[in-house]
Design an enzyme around this catalytic site. Structure first.
Site, short mmCIF file in Angstrom:
data_model
loop_
_atom_site.label_atom_id
_atom_site.label_comp_id
_atom_site.label_asym_id
_atom_site.label_seq_id
_atom_site.Cartn_x
_atom_site.Cartn_y
_atom_site.Cartn_z
N LYS A 147 -10.41 12.51 8.15
CA LYS A 147 -9.93 12.08 9.47
C LYS A 147 -10.13 13.21 10.48
O LYS A 147 -10.07 14.39 10.12
CB LYS A 147 -8.44 11.71 9.40
N ARG A 174 -7.45 -0.60 0.95
CA ARG A 174 -7.91 -1.87 0.39
C ARG A 174 -8.34 -1.71 -1.07
O ARG A 174 -8.32 -2.68 -1.83
CB ARG A 174 -9.05 -2.42 1.25
N LYS A 227 0.85 -1.19 0.00
CA LYS A 227 0.00 0.00 0.00
C LYS A 227 0.89 1.24 0.00
O LYS A 227 1.70 1.43 0.89
CB LYS A 227 -0.89 -0.01 1.24
#
Length: 489
Positions: free
Chosen positions: A267, A341, A255
Protein backbone atom coordinates in the site's frame (compact mmCIF):
# COMPACT_ATOMS: atom_id res chain seq x y z
CA UNK A 1 -18.77 -0.28 31.67
CA UNK A 2 -21.94 1.81 31.54
CA UNK A 3 -24.95 0.29 33.30
CA UNK A 4 -28.47 0.63 31.87
CA UNK A 5 -31.65 0.86 33.95
CA UNK A 6 -35.25 1.84 33.21
CA UNK A 7 -37.53 3.97 35.36
CA UNK A 8 -41.02 5.47 35.10
CA UNK A 9 -40.29 8.38 37.42
CA UNK A 10 -37.28 10.72 37.65
CA UNK A 11 -34.76 9.88 40.34
CA UNK A 12 -31.79 11.74 41.74
CA UNK A 13 -29.08 12.12 39.07
CA UNK A 14 -26.09 14.24 38.21
CA UNK A 15 -27.89 15.35 35.05
CA UNK A 16 -31.25 15.02 33.32
CA UNK A 17 -31.20 14.77 29.52
CA UNK A 18 -34.15 16.30 27.68
CA UNK A 19 -34.97 16.64 23.99
CA UNK A 20 -35.35 19.90 22.11
CA UNK A 21 -37.10 19.77 18.76
CA UNK A 22 -37.37 22.14 15.84
CA UNK A 23 -40.87 23.58 15.89
CA UNK A 24 -42.57 25.79 13.28
CA UNK A 25 -41.77 28.92 15.31
CA UNK A 26 -38.54 27.90 17.02
CA UNK A 27 -37.32 25.24 19.43
CA UNK A 28 -39.83 23.38 21.59
CA UNK A 29 -39.53 20.91 24.44
CA UNK A 30 -39.98 17.33 23.26
CA UNK A 31 -42.18 14.83 25.11
CA UNK A 32 -40.34 13.58 28.16
CA UNK A 33 -39.40 17.10 29.18
CA UNK A 34 -42.95 18.04 30.19
CA UNK A 35 -42.03 18.35 33.86
CA UNK A 36 -39.94 21.43 33.11
CA UNK A 37 -41.61 24.83 33.10
CA UNK A 38 -41.70 27.31 30.25
CA UNK A 39 -38.82 29.39 31.55
CA UNK A 40 -36.41 26.67 30.45
CA UNK A 41 -37.40 26.82 26.79
CA UNK A 42 -37.18 30.61 26.87
CA UNK A 43 -33.66 30.35 28.27
CA UNK A 44 -32.69 27.84 25.59
CA UNK A 45 -34.02 30.14 22.90
CA UNK A 46 -32.08 33.02 24.41
CA UNK A 47 -28.78 31.13 24.14
CA UNK A 48 -29.46 30.27 20.50
CA UNK A 49 -30.61 26.66 20.69
CA UNK A 50 -32.48 25.60 17.54
CA UNK A 51 -33.30 21.94 18.22
CA UNK A 52 -31.18 20.69 15.32
CA UNK A 53 -29.71 17.20 15.54
CA UNK A 54 -26.30 17.17 17.21
CA UNK A 55 -26.89 20.20 19.46
CA UNK A 56 -26.09 19.79 23.15
CA UNK A 57 -26.37 22.58 25.75
CA UNK A 58 -25.88 22.31 29.52
CA UNK A 59 -27.90 24.49 31.90
CA UNK A 60 -28.37 24.55 35.69
CA UNK A 61 -31.31 22.33 36.58
CA UNK A 62 -34.51 23.96 37.88
CA UNK A 63 -35.23 23.51 41.58
CA UNK A 64 -36.99 20.28 42.42
CA UNK A 65 -35.76 18.41 39.33
CA UNK A 66 -33.55 16.09 41.37
CA UNK A 67 -30.45 16.93 39.33
CA UNK A 68 -27.69 19.52 39.23
CA UNK A 69 -27.70 19.95 35.45
CA UNK A 70 -30.02 19.73 32.50
CA UNK A 71 -28.58 18.71 29.13
CA UNK A 72 -30.75 19.70 26.19
CA UNK A 73 -30.02 17.69 23.05
CA UNK A 74 -31.39 18.40 19.58
CA UNK A 75 -33.80 15.96 17.93
CA UNK A 76 -34.52 17.79 14.70
CA UNK A 77 -38.12 18.13 13.52
CA UNK A 78 -40.73 15.59 14.57
CA UNK A 79 -42.43 13.62 11.82
CA UNK A 80 -46.11 12.74 11.54
CA UNK A 81 -45.46 9.65 13.67
CA UNK A 82 -43.29 11.39 16.22
CA UNK A 83 -39.51 11.16 16.39
CA UNK A 84 -37.50 8.84 14.20
CA UNK A 85 -35.82 6.14 16.29
CA UNK A 86 -32.45 6.86 14.69
CA UNK A 87 -32.73 10.50 15.80
CA UNK A 88 -33.35 9.20 19.33
CA UNK A 89 -30.30 6.91 19.12
CA UNK A 90 -28.10 9.76 17.97
CA UNK A 91 -29.41 12.19 20.58
CA UNK A 92 -28.80 9.67 23.36
CA UNK A 93 -25.31 9.10 21.97
CA UNK A 94 -24.57 12.83 21.98
CA UNK A 95 -25.76 13.01 25.59
CA UNK A 96 -23.61 10.10 26.73
CA UNK A 97 -20.50 11.54 25.07
CA UNK A 98 -21.14 15.03 26.43
CA UNK A 99 -21.60 13.74 29.98
CA UNK A 100 -18.58 11.41 30.06
CA UNK A 101 -17.49 10.84 33.65
CA UNK A 102 -20.91 11.45 35.23
CA UNK A 103 -22.05 8.92 37.81
CA UNK A 104 -25.78 8.77 37.06
CA UNK A 105 -27.70 10.33 34.19
CA UNK A 106 -31.47 10.26 33.72
CA UNK A 107 -32.42 10.24 30.04
CA UNK A 108 -35.87 11.84 29.57
CA UNK A 109 -36.09 11.68 25.77
CA UNK A 110 -39.39 10.79 24.02
CA UNK A 111 -39.59 7.06 24.77
CA UNK A 112 -43.25 6.17 24.83
CA UNK A 113 -42.84 2.80 23.06
CA UNK A 114 -40.59 -0.18 23.62
CA UNK A 115 -38.93 0.53 20.25
CA UNK A 116 -38.12 4.07 21.34
CA UNK A 117 -36.84 2.88 24.72
CA UNK A 118 -34.52 0.44 22.98
CA UNK A 119 -33.29 3.13 20.60
CA UNK A 120 -32.49 5.54 23.44
CA UNK A 121 -30.78 2.84 25.50
CA UNK A 122 -28.76 1.56 22.53
CA UNK A 123 -27.68 5.04 21.48
CA UNK A 124 -26.70 5.92 25.03
CA UNK A 125 -24.61 2.81 25.50
CA UNK A 126 -22.88 3.22 22.14
CA UNK A 127 -22.30 6.93 22.76
CA UNK A 128 -20.76 6.20 26.16
CA UNK A 129 -18.08 4.00 24.55
CA UNK A 130 -14.44 4.80 25.22
CA UNK A 131 -11.29 2.90 24.33
CA UNK A 132 -8.76 3.54 27.06
CA UNK A 133 -6.77 0.32 27.13
CA UNK A 134 -3.56 2.03 26.04
CA UNK A 135 -3.91 5.26 28.01
CA UNK A 136 -2.26 5.69 31.39
CA UNK A 137 -3.32 7.57 34.49
CA UNK A 138 -5.99 10.23 34.19
CA UNK A 139 -5.68 10.28 30.39
CA UNK A 140 -8.09 7.36 30.25
CA UNK A 141 -11.57 8.74 29.57
CA UNK A 142 -14.29 7.56 31.96
CA UNK A 143 -17.72 6.83 30.49
CA UNK A 144 -21.03 7.59 32.18
CA UNK A 145 -21.44 5.02 34.95
CA UNK A 146 -25.21 4.62 34.75
CA UNK A 147 -27.88 5.67 32.28
CA UNK A 148 -31.42 5.56 33.67
CA UNK A 149 -33.89 5.54 30.76
CA UNK A 150 -37.15 7.29 31.63
CA UNK A 151 -40.02 5.38 30.00
CA UNK A 152 -43.77 5.80 30.01
CA UNK A 153 -45.79 4.34 32.86
CA UNK A 154 -47.52 1.87 30.55
CA UNK A 155 -45.67 -1.23 29.39
CA UNK A 156 -43.02 -1.38 32.10
CA UNK A 157 -42.24 -5.01 31.33
CA UNK A 158 -41.82 -4.24 27.62
CA UNK A 159 -39.56 -1.29 28.44
CA UNK A 160 -37.39 -3.44 30.69
CA UNK A 161 -37.11 -6.10 27.98
CA UNK A 162 -36.15 -3.40 25.46
CA UNK A 163 -33.41 -2.12 27.77
CA UNK A 164 -32.08 -5.66 28.27
CA UNK A 165 -31.90 -6.18 24.49
CA UNK A 166 -30.26 -2.79 24.04
CA UNK A 167 -27.71 -3.73 26.69
CA UNK A 168 -26.72 -6.85 24.79
CA UNK A 169 -26.57 -5.09 21.42
CA UNK A 170 -24.59 -2.16 22.79
CA UNK A 171 -22.12 -4.36 24.63
CA UNK A 172 -21.53 -6.55 21.60
CA UNK A 173 -21.08 -3.61 19.23
CA UNK A 174 -18.60 -2.23 21.74
CA UNK A 175 -16.87 -5.62 21.88
CA UNK A 176 -16.33 -5.39 18.12
CA UNK A 177 -15.08 -1.80 18.49
CA UNK A 178 -12.55 -2.86 21.10
CA UNK A 179 -11.17 -5.53 18.78
CA UNK A 180 -10.94 -3.17 15.81
CA UNK A 181 -9.17 -0.54 17.94
CA UNK A 182 -6.63 -2.98 19.38
CA UNK A 183 -3.27 -2.55 17.62
CA UNK A 184 -1.99 -5.37 15.46
CA UNK A 185 1.00 -6.08 17.68
CA UNK A 186 -1.50 -7.31 20.29
CA UNK A 187 -4.33 -8.57 18.07
CA UNK A 188 -3.10 -11.11 15.54
CA UNK A 189 -4.67 -14.37 14.33
CA UNK A 190 -3.63 -16.50 17.29
CA UNK A 191 -4.58 -13.95 19.95
CA UNK A 192 -7.85 -13.14 18.16
CA UNK A 193 -8.70 -16.84 18.14
CA UNK A 194 -7.96 -17.00 21.87
CA UNK A 195 -10.44 -14.15 22.49
CA UNK A 196 -13.12 -16.05 20.57
CA UNK A 197 -12.41 -19.27 22.46
CA UNK A 198 -12.69 -17.44 25.78
CA UNK A 199 -16.06 -15.95 24.83
CA UNK A 200 -17.21 -19.37 23.68
CA UNK A 201 -16.53 -20.80 27.11
CA UNK A 202 -18.30 -17.86 28.80
CA UNK A 203 -21.49 -18.08 26.74
CA UNK A 204 -21.63 -21.80 25.98
CA UNK A 205 -20.78 -21.52 22.29
CA UNK A 206 -19.05 -24.21 20.25
CA UNK A 207 -15.66 -22.98 19.06
CA UNK A 208 -13.25 -24.74 16.70
CA UNK A 209 -9.87 -23.23 15.81
CA UNK A 210 -7.90 -24.45 12.79
CA UNK A 211 -4.21 -23.54 13.12
CA UNK A 212 -1.70 -23.47 10.28
CA UNK A 213 -1.16 -27.25 10.40
CA UNK A 214 -4.89 -27.99 10.28
CA UNK A 215 -5.35 -25.43 7.50
CA UNK A 216 -2.63 -27.12 5.44
CA UNK A 217 -4.11 -30.56 6.05
CA UNK A 218 -7.56 -29.31 5.03
CA UNK A 219 -6.41 -27.53 1.88
CA UNK A 220 -7.28 -23.97 2.89
CA UNK A 221 -4.91 -22.42 0.37
CA UNK A 222 -6.43 -18.94 0.38
CA UNK A 223 -5.93 -18.28 4.10
CA UNK A 224 -2.52 -19.96 4.09
CA UNK A 225 -1.39 -18.04 1.03
CA UNK A 226 -2.30 -14.64 2.44
CA UNK A 227 -0.71 -15.44 5.79
CA UNK A 228 2.51 -17.03 4.54
CA UNK A 229 4.47 -13.76 4.55
CA UNK A 230 3.96 -13.12 8.26
CA UNK A 231 5.63 -14.58 11.34
CA UNK A 232 2.09 -14.65 12.80
CA UNK A 233 0.44 -17.77 11.31
CA UNK A 234 -3.20 -17.66 10.17
CA UNK A 235 -6.29 -19.18 11.71
CA UNK A 236 -9.81 -20.17 10.68
CA UNK A 237 -12.25 -20.03 13.59
CA UNK A 238 -15.75 -21.49 13.71
CA UNK A 239 -18.08 -20.24 16.47
CA UNK A 240 -21.63 -21.52 16.67
CA UNK A 241 -24.82 -20.70 18.55
CA UNK A 242 -27.43 -23.44 18.42
CA UNK A 243 -30.94 -23.34 19.83
CA UNK A 244 -33.00 -26.47 20.52
CA UNK A 245 -36.10 -24.89 18.95
CA UNK A 246 -34.36 -23.46 15.88
CA UNK A 247 -36.06 -23.95 12.53
CA UNK A 248 -33.58 -21.88 10.51
CA UNK A 249 -29.81 -21.70 10.17
CA UNK A 250 -27.49 -18.90 9.05
CA UNK A 251 -23.77 -18.72 8.36
CA UNK A 252 -21.90 -15.46 8.87
CA UNK A 253 -18.43 -15.18 7.33
CA UNK A 254 -16.01 -12.44 8.36
CA UNK A 255 -12.78 -11.13 6.86
CA UNK A 256 -10.20 -11.13 9.65
CA UNK A 257 -7.03 -9.57 8.23
CA UNK A 258 -5.51 -8.38 11.50
CA UNK A 259 -3.08 -6.17 9.60
CA UNK A 260 -3.01 -5.45 5.90
CA UNK A 261 0.19 -3.99 4.46
CA UNK A 262 -0.90 -5.01 0.97
CA UNK A 263 1.80 -7.66 0.89
CA UNK A 264 4.20 -7.45 -2.04
CA UNK A 265 1.64 -5.15 -3.72
CA UNK A 266 2.46 -2.72 -0.92
CA UNK A 267 0.00 0.00 0.00
CA UNK A 268 1.18 3.60 -0.56
CA UNK A 269 2.30 5.92 2.23
CA UNK A 270 -0.71 7.19 4.13
CA UNK A 271 -2.80 4.06 3.57
CA UNK A 272 -1.20 1.83 6.21
CA UNK A 273 -1.91 3.67 9.43
CA UNK A 274 -5.42 2.31 10.01
CA UNK A 275 -4.94 -1.15 8.52
CA UNK A 276 -5.46 -2.79 11.90
CA UNK A 277 -9.13 -2.20 10.98
CA UNK A 278 -9.06 -4.86 8.26
CA UNK A 279 -10.49 -7.46 10.64
CA UNK A 280 -13.68 -5.44 11.21
CA UNK A 281 -15.78 -8.02 9.36
CA UNK A 282 -14.59 -10.88 11.56
CA UNK A 283 -15.13 -8.74 14.67
CA UNK A 284 -18.72 -8.03 13.56
CA UNK A 285 -19.44 -11.70 12.89
CA UNK A 286 -17.96 -12.76 16.24
CA UNK A 287 -19.94 -10.15 18.18
CA UNK A 288 -23.16 -10.97 16.31
CA UNK A 289 -22.95 -14.68 17.12
CA UNK A 290 -22.34 -13.88 20.79
CA UNK A 291 -25.30 -11.47 20.74
CA UNK A 292 -27.54 -14.13 19.18
CA UNK A 293 -26.61 -16.49 22.00
CA UNK A 294 -27.09 -13.91 24.74
CA UNK A 295 -30.49 -12.94 23.33
CA UNK A 296 -31.50 -16.59 23.04
CA UNK A 297 -32.53 -16.24 19.39
CA UNK A 298 -34.32 -19.34 18.15
CA UNK A 299 -32.06 -19.73 15.14
CA UNK A 300 -28.79 -21.57 14.59
CA UNK A 301 -26.02 -19.09 13.74
CA UNK A 302 -22.49 -20.12 12.79
CA UNK A 303 -19.68 -17.62 12.42
CA UNK A 304 -16.58 -18.25 10.31
CA UNK A 305 -13.65 -15.94 11.02
CA UNK A 306 -10.91 -16.08 8.38
CA UNK A 307 -7.82 -14.63 10.08
CA UNK A 308 -4.44 -13.79 8.59
CA UNK A 309 -1.83 -11.04 8.62
CA UNK A 310 -0.90 -9.79 5.15
CA UNK A 311 2.80 -8.87 5.22
CA UNK A 312 5.67 -8.56 2.68
CA UNK A 313 8.68 -10.79 3.26
CA UNK A 314 10.84 -13.37 1.56
CA UNK A 315 8.12 -15.96 2.09
CA UNK A 316 5.22 -13.73 1.05
CA UNK A 317 2.72 -14.43 -1.69
CA UNK A 318 3.84 -12.96 -5.03
CA UNK A 319 1.81 -11.45 -7.86
CA UNK A 320 1.47 -14.24 -10.41
CA UNK A 321 1.36 -17.05 -7.85
CA UNK A 322 -1.48 -19.57 -8.07
CA UNK A 323 -3.33 -20.78 -4.96
CA UNK A 324 -5.60 -23.77 -4.59
CA UNK A 325 -8.40 -22.71 -2.26
CA UNK A 326 -10.58 -24.97 -0.12
CA UNK A 327 -12.65 -27.16 -2.40
CA UNK A 328 -9.97 -27.37 -5.09
CA UNK A 329 -10.44 -24.34 -7.35
CA UNK A 330 -7.33 -22.46 -8.39
CA UNK A 331 -6.84 -18.69 -8.17
CA UNK A 332 -4.17 -16.64 -9.91
CA UNK A 333 -3.08 -13.84 -7.57
CA UNK A 334 -2.57 -10.72 -9.67
CA UNK A 335 -2.63 -8.34 -6.71
CA UNK A 336 -1.63 -9.38 -3.20
CA UNK A 337 -3.58 -6.40 -1.81
CA UNK A 338 -6.78 -8.09 -3.00
CA UNK A 339 -6.27 -10.57 -0.19
CA UNK A 340 -9.58 -10.40 1.66
CA UNK A 341 -11.42 -12.22 -1.09
CA UNK A 342 -8.86 -15.04 -0.92
CA UNK A 343 -9.44 -15.79 2.77
CA UNK A 344 -13.19 -15.38 2.32
CA UNK A 345 -13.17 -17.87 -0.57
CA UNK A 346 -11.92 -20.62 1.76
CA UNK A 347 -14.44 -19.72 4.45
CA UNK A 348 -17.41 -19.42 2.07
CA UNK A 349 -16.84 -22.87 0.61
CA UNK A 350 -16.41 -24.38 4.07
CA UNK A 351 -19.50 -22.59 5.45
CA UNK A 352 -21.54 -23.80 2.49
CA UNK A 353 -20.71 -27.43 3.24
CA UNK A 354 -23.03 -27.22 6.26
CA UNK A 355 -25.90 -26.16 3.96
CA UNK A 356 -27.25 -23.21 5.95
CA UNK A 357 -30.42 -21.50 4.83
CA UNK A 358 -28.38 -18.42 3.91
CA UNK A 359 -24.84 -17.04 4.07
CA UNK A 360 -23.84 -13.45 4.80
CA UNK A 361 -20.22 -12.34 4.54
CA UNK A 362 -18.88 -9.09 5.99
CA UNK A 363 -15.63 -7.43 4.95
CA UNK A 364 -13.73 -4.19 4.65
CA UNK A 365 -13.12 -5.41 1.15
CA UNK A 366 -12.57 -2.62 -1.36
CA UNK A 367 -11.57 1.03 -1.55
CA UNK A 368 -13.85 1.16 -4.58
CA UNK A 369 -16.91 0.72 -2.37
CA UNK A 370 -15.71 3.53 -0.14
CA UNK A 371 -15.22 5.77 -3.17
CA UNK A 372 -18.70 4.93 -4.42
CA UNK A 373 -20.72 5.14 -1.21
CA UNK A 374 -18.57 7.27 1.08
CA UNK A 375 -17.87 6.65 4.73
CA UNK A 376 -21.41 6.27 6.09
CA UNK A 377 -23.01 3.54 3.96
CA UNK A 378 -22.06 -0.03 3.18
CA UNK A 379 -22.89 -1.87 0.00
CA UNK A 380 -24.90 -5.09 -0.15
CA UNK A 381 -24.56 -7.52 -3.06
CA UNK A 382 -26.27 -10.86 -3.44
CA UNK A 383 -27.04 -13.80 -5.69
CA UNK A 384 -30.71 -13.34 -4.72
CA UNK A 385 -32.33 -9.91 -5.05
CA UNK A 386 -35.05 -10.72 -2.53
CA UNK A 387 -32.52 -11.78 0.08
CA UNK A 388 -30.40 -8.70 -0.64
CA UNK A 389 -33.43 -6.49 -0.05
CA UNK A 390 -34.20 -8.27 3.21
CA UNK A 391 -30.68 -7.61 4.48
CA UNK A 392 -30.86 -3.94 3.45
CA UNK A 393 -34.21 -3.65 5.24
CA UNK A 394 -32.78 -5.36 8.33
CA UNK A 395 -29.94 -2.83 8.35
CA UNK A 396 -32.38 0.09 8.21
CA UNK A 397 -34.45 -1.27 11.09
CA UNK A 398 -31.28 -1.87 13.09
CA UNK A 399 -30.11 1.72 12.57
CA UNK A 400 -27.37 1.10 9.99
CA UNK A 401 -27.19 2.56 6.50
CA UNK A 402 -26.89 0.04 3.67
CA UNK A 403 -27.33 0.36 -0.08
CA UNK A 404 -28.28 -2.41 -2.55
CA UNK A 405 -25.64 -2.94 -5.23
CA UNK A 406 -25.76 -5.04 -8.43
CA UNK A 407 -23.51 -7.84 -9.64
CA UNK A 408 -23.27 -7.05 -13.38
CA UNK A 409 -22.50 -10.21 -15.35
CA UNK A 410 -20.46 -8.31 -17.92
CA UNK A 411 -17.78 -7.56 -15.30
CA UNK A 412 -17.16 -11.25 -14.62
CA UNK A 413 -14.94 -11.76 -17.69
CA UNK A 414 -12.35 -9.39 -16.25
CA UNK A 415 -11.61 -12.09 -13.64
CA UNK A 416 -10.65 -14.66 -16.29
CA UNK A 417 -7.14 -16.03 -15.81
CA UNK A 418 -4.78 -17.38 -18.45
CA UNK A 419 -3.39 -20.02 -16.10
CA UNK A 420 -5.95 -20.71 -13.35
CA UNK A 421 -9.70 -21.11 -12.84
CA UNK A 422 -10.09 -17.46 -11.85
CA UNK A 423 -7.97 -14.40 -11.07
CA UNK A 424 -8.29 -12.47 -7.83
CA UNK A 425 -8.28 -9.08 -9.51
CA UNK A 426 -10.18 -7.68 -12.48
CA UNK A 427 -11.53 -4.46 -13.87
CA UNK A 428 -10.81 -1.43 -11.67
CA UNK A 429 -13.94 0.48 -12.64
CA UNK A 430 -16.62 -1.04 -10.47
CA UNK A 431 -13.96 -2.81 -8.41
CA UNK A 432 -16.29 -3.36 -5.47
CA UNK A 433 -18.76 -5.16 -7.74
CA UNK A 434 -15.95 -7.21 -9.30
CA UNK A 435 -14.93 -8.33 -5.81
CA UNK A 436 -18.51 -9.40 -5.16
CA UNK A 437 -18.54 -11.40 -8.40
CA UNK A 438 -15.35 -13.14 -7.29
CA UNK A 439 -16.88 -14.13 -3.96
CA UNK A 440 -20.06 -15.35 -5.63
CA UNK A 441 -17.99 -17.99 -7.41
CA UNK A 442 -17.36 -19.71 -4.06
CA UNK A 443 -20.93 -19.77 -2.77
CA UNK A 444 -22.53 -23.20 -3.23
CA UNK A 445 -25.41 -23.28 -5.69
CA UNK A 446 -28.85 -22.97 -4.18
CA UNK A 447 -27.86 -21.02 -1.05
CA UNK A 448 -28.94 -17.37 -0.81
CA UNK A 449 -25.90 -15.23 -0.07
CA UNK A 450 -25.27 -11.57 0.67
CA UNK A 451 -21.96 -9.72 0.70
CA UNK A 452 -21.58 -6.65 2.93
CA UNK A 453 -18.67 -4.40 1.94
CA UNK A 454 -18.21 -2.19 5.02
CA UNK A 455 -14.96 -0.52 3.92
CA UNK A 456 -16.39 2.98 4.46
CA UNK A 457 -18.25 2.94 7.77
CA UNK A 458 -16.18 0.32 9.67
CA UNK A 459 -13.61 2.87 10.92
CA UNK A 460 -14.25 6.55 11.58
CA UNK A 461 -11.21 8.81 11.33
CA UNK A 462 -12.93 12.09 12.15
CA UNK A 463 -14.45 13.63 15.26
CA UNK A 464 -17.14 11.62 17.08
CA UNK A 465 -20.76 12.36 16.20
CA UNK A 466 -24.05 10.96 17.44
CA UNK A 467 -23.18 7.59 18.91
CA UNK A 468 -20.28 7.04 16.49
CA UNK A 469 -16.82 7.27 18.07
CA UNK A 470 -13.45 7.89 16.52
CA UNK A 471 -11.93 4.56 15.45
CA UNK A 472 -13.74 1.25 15.16
CA UNK A 473 -17.51 1.63 14.85
CA UNK A 474 -18.75 -1.95 15.21
CA UNK A 475 -20.44 -1.63 11.83
CA UNK A 476 -22.70 -4.54 10.72
CA UNK A 477 -23.14 -6.13 14.16
CA UNK A 478 -26.69 -4.80 14.52
CA UNK A 479 -27.52 -5.70 10.90
CA UNK A 480 -26.39 -9.29 11.41
CA UNK A 481 -28.32 -9.65 14.66
CA UNK A 482 -31.46 -8.25 13.03
CA UNK A 483 -31.00 -10.61 10.09
CA UNK A 484 -30.78 -13.52 12.52
CA UNK A 485 -33.86 -12.27 14.38
CA UNK A 486 -35.76 -12.04 11.09
CA UNK A 487 -34.91 -15.68 10.32
CA UNK A 488 -36.80 -16.89 13.41
CA UNK A 489 -39.97 -18.59 12.22
Amino acid sequence: MTALTVSTTPTHADCVVIGIAQGPHGPVLAPGAADFDGTLIELLRTVGVTGAEGEAVKLPAPAGSGARLVLAVGLGAAGDDGYDVEALRRAAGVAARTLAGARRVTVALPAGTAEAVEAVATGGLLGAYTFGSYRTGDRAAAPVRELAILAGRDGQAAAEAAVRRAGVLGQEVNRARDLVNTPANDLYPESFADVVASAGREYGLAVEVLDERALAAGGFGGILGVGQGSVRPPRLVRIAHTHPEATASLAFVGKGITYDSGGISLKPVGANEIMKRDMSGAAAVFAAVVAAARLGLRVNVTGWLAMAENMPSGSALRPGDVLRVYGGRTVEVLNTDAEGRLVLADALVRAGEERPDAIVDVATLTAAMRFGLGNHLFGVMSNDDAFRDRVVDAAARAGERAWPMPLPKELRKSLNSRVADIANYGERMGGGLVAGLFLQEFVPAGIPWAHLDIAGPAFHEGEPYGYTPNGGTGCAVRTLVQTAQDAVR
